[in-house]
Write a protein that holds these residues in place. Structure first.
Motif, PDB file in Angstrom:
ATOM      1  N   ILE A 144       0.867  -1.177   0.000  1.00 22.07           N
ATOM      2  CA  ILE A 144       0.000   0.000   0.000  1.00 22.07           C
ATOM      3  C   ILE A 144       0.901   1.223   0.000  1.00 22.07           C
ATOM      4  CG2 ILE A 144      -1.773   1.326   1.212  1.00 22.07           C
ATOM      5  CD1 ILE A 144      -2.688  -1.277   2.537  1.00 22.07           C
ATOM      6  N   PHE A 201     -11.193  -2.798   0.568  1.00 22.14           N
ATOM      7  CA  PHE A 201     -11.325  -2.234   1.917  1.00 22.14           C
ATOM      8  C   PHE A 201     -11.766  -0.775   1.843  1.00 22.14           C
ATOM      9  CE2 PHE A 201      -7.921  -4.893   4.419  1.00 22.14           C
ATOM     10  CZ  PHE A 201      -8.672  -6.031   4.220  1.00 22.14           C
ATOM     11  N   GLN A 260      -8.491  -8.131  -2.101  1.00 24.82           N
ATOM     12  CA  GLN A 260      -9.157  -7.910  -0.812  1.00 24.82           C
ATOM     13  C   GLN A 260      -8.881  -6.507  -0.286  1.00 24.82           C
ATOM     14  OE1 GLN A 260      -7.451 -11.041   1.555  1.00 24.82           O
ATOM     15  NE2 GLN A 260      -9.145 -12.445   1.190  1.00 24.82           N
ATOM     16  N   ILE A 261      -7.608  -6.126  -0.288  1.00 27.63           N
ATOM     17  CA  ILE A 261      -7.229  -4.824   0.254  1.00 27.63           C
ATOM     18  C   ILE A 261      -7.831  -3.700  -0.581  1.00 27.63           C
ATOM     19  CG2 ILE A 261      -5.291  -3.256   0.679  1.00 27.63           C
ATOM     20  CD1 ILE A 261      -3.642  -5.767   1.473  1.00 27.63           C
ATOM     21  N   ARG A 285      -5.001 -11.359  -2.174  1.00 25.98           N
ATOM     22  CA  ARG A 285      -4.875 -10.402  -1.079  1.00 25.98           C
ATOM     23  C   ARG A 285      -4.936  -8.968  -1.606  1.00 25.98           C
ATOM     24  NH1 ARG A 285      -6.260  -9.036   3.855  1.00 25.98           N
ATOM     25  NH2 ARG A 285      -4.572  -8.107   5.062  1.00 25.98           N
ATOM     26  N   GLU A 286      -4.318  -8.701  -2.738  1.00 23.97           N
ATOM     27  CA  GLU A 286      -4.387  -7.366  -3.345  1.00 23.97           C
ATOM     28  C   GLU A 286      -5.850  -6.986  -3.592  1.00 23.97           C
ATOM     29  OE1 GLU A 286      -2.818  -5.008  -7.320  1.00 23.97           O
ATOM     30  OE2 GLU A 286      -3.339  -7.123  -7.451  1.00 23.97           O
ATOM     31  N   LYS A 321      -8.258   0.320   5.495  1.00 20.95           N
ATOM     32  CA  LYS A 321      -6.876   0.407   5.003  1.00 20.95           C
ATOM     33  C   LYS A 321      -5.994   1.096   6.037  1.00 20.95           C
ATOM     34  CE  LYS A 321      -8.008   0.411   0.112  1.00 20.95           C
ATOM     35  NZ  LYS A 321      -8.110   1.183  -1.116  1.00 20.95           N
ATOM     36  N   LEU A 358      -5.272  -1.306   8.857  1.00 19.74           N
ATOM     37  CA  LEU A 358      -4.264  -2.286   8.439  1.00 19.74           C
ATOM     38  C   LEU A 358      -2.867  -1.671   8.462  1.00 19.74           C
ATOM     39  CD1 LEU A 358      -3.632  -5.110   7.283  1.00 19.74           C
ATOM     40  CD2 LEU A 358      -4.041  -4.153   5.005  1.00 19.74           C
ATOM     41  N   THR A 375      -2.865   0.319  -3.969  1.00 18.31           N
ATOM     42  CA  THR A 375      -2.461  -1.038  -3.605  1.00 18.31           C
ATOM     43  C   THR A 375      -2.013  -1.769  -4.856  1.00 18.31           C
ATOM     44  OG1 THR A 375      -4.086  -1.055  -1.818  1.00 18.31           O
ATOM     45  CG2 THR A 375      -3.220  -3.186  -2.499  1.00 18.31           C
TER      46      THR A 375
END
Length: 81
Positions: free
Chosen positions: A7, A69, A65-66, A62-63, A74, A77, A17
């Motif tokens: 990020i 957010f 998912q983020i 995962r990218e 974010k 995290l 991201t």
């Protein structure tokens, strides 16, 4: 091979991201305007968070998912891992 999900915080305080295999090289490319259109017009960017993965598919999941957010999630995290 290691894959990084990262990020960045842009100059306008927004977040970007992405996924990379060489995190420092990718950060430099973002700051040189050579990586993504989004960050090109929002430079400079700074690295705020990253995770490492041995599997590219897991990194891409995962990218995604983020990216989904909220801003609040974010920031949580980034601050708390």
């Amino acid at each position: 091979m290691v894959f990084f999900v990262y990020i960045l915080q842009c100059a306008d305080k927004s977040y970007y991201t992405g996924v990379a295999t060489d995190l420092i090289k990718r950060l430099n490319r973002h700051n040189n305007g050579k990586a993504a259109e989004y960050t090109k017009i929002r430079r400079p960017v700074s690295l705020k968070y990253y995770e490492e993965f041995d599997d590219k598919n897991l990194a891409l999941i995962r990218e995604k998912q983020i990216k989904a957010f909220s801003l609040k999630n974010k920031e949580y995290l980034i601050q708390h891992g």
